[in-house]
Design a protein around this motif. Structure first.
Motif, mmCIF file in Angstrom:
data_model
loop_
_atom_site.group_PDB
_atom_site.id
_atom_site.type_symbol
_atom_site.label_atom_id
_atom_site.label_comp_id
_atom_site.label_asym_id
_atom_site.label_seq_id
_atom_site.Cartn_x
_atom_site.Cartn_y
_atom_site.Cartn_z
ATOM 1 N N THR A 37 -31.479 40.425 -14.857
ATOM 2 C CA THR A 37 -32.715 40.267 -15.841
ATOM 3 C C THR A 37 -33.608 40.306 -16.164
ATOM 4 N N HIS A 49 -35.511 32.496 -21.676
ATOM 5 C CA HIS A 49 -34.246 32.870 -22.621
ATOM 6 C C HIS A 49 -33.284 33.349 -21.552
ATOM 7 N N SER A 50 -34.234 33.737 -20.537
ATOM 8 C CA SER A 50 -33.170 34.603 -19.825
ATOM 9 C C SER A 50 -32.507 34.210 -18.894
ATOM 10 N N ALA A 52 -30.490 31.962 -17.034
ATOM 11 C CA ALA A 52 -28.970 30.840 -17.534
ATOM 12 C C ALA A 52 -28.177 30.849 -16.057
ATOM 13 N N GLN A 80 -31.625 41.899 -24.078
ATOM 14 C CA GLN A 80 -32.108 40.802 -23.311
ATOM 15 C C GLN A 80 -33.623 40.296 -23.804
ATOM 16 N N LYS A 86 -30.238 34.525 -24.325
ATOM 17 C CA LYS A 86 -29.015 34.840 -22.971
ATOM 18 C C LYS A 86 -28.580 36.386 -22.036
#
Length: 140
Positions: A37, A49-50, A52, A80, A86
């Motif tokens: 990420t 947002h990255s 997960a 990303q 994601k």
């Protein structure tokens, strides 16, 4: 069963069914907790947002409304950042990003669409490995 033969499904394929028969494992192709990420160079943190989990990625892939089962693949760091998306994306279980080539993608897709073959897959999100098994329907 239709009048189509197994070979009809492979007419547009570079590979014949023999190339994909059996069990094949594609290593480190699925989204995992270790998927790369982006990191904000100013703060040293991963943008929200990255962030997960594998469970979120699996749920997302399962939520795609299609007859073809979906898997969660890692999204590139570039995508990303550019789209603020994601760290995963969904794709058909035989997608070329998982199987390594467009030729294999087409052959697995043809086998999946043909009644002459059974196609099963196991997505191991812990290891990142995808295992595909193709058998002739009359052998299964």
């Amino acid at each position: 069963m239709t009048d189509e033969t197994a070979d009809d499904f492979f007419d547009d394929c570079e590979l014949d069914p023999e190339a994909i028969l059996g069990t094949h494992t594609f290593k480190d192709v699925l989204f995992t907790d270790e998927t790369e990420t982006p990191v904000n160079v100013l703060t040293g943190e991963t943008p929200a947002h990255s962030q997960a989990t594998v469970e979120e990625a699996k749920e997302f892939a399962a939520s795609i409304d299609t007859e073809t089962p979906q898997i969660a693949l890692p999204a590139s760091v570039e995508s990303q950042v550019e789209t603020q998306s994601k760290p995963y994306t969904a794709a058909a279980f035989f997608h070329f990003k998982a199987t390594g080539s467009l030729e294999r993608h087409r052959a697995y897709h043809a086998a999946y669409e043909s009644e002459a073959f059974t196609v099963d897959f196991v997505a191991d999100y812990e290891s990142g490995d995808l295992t595909l098994t193709v058998e002739r329907a009359d052998d299964a």
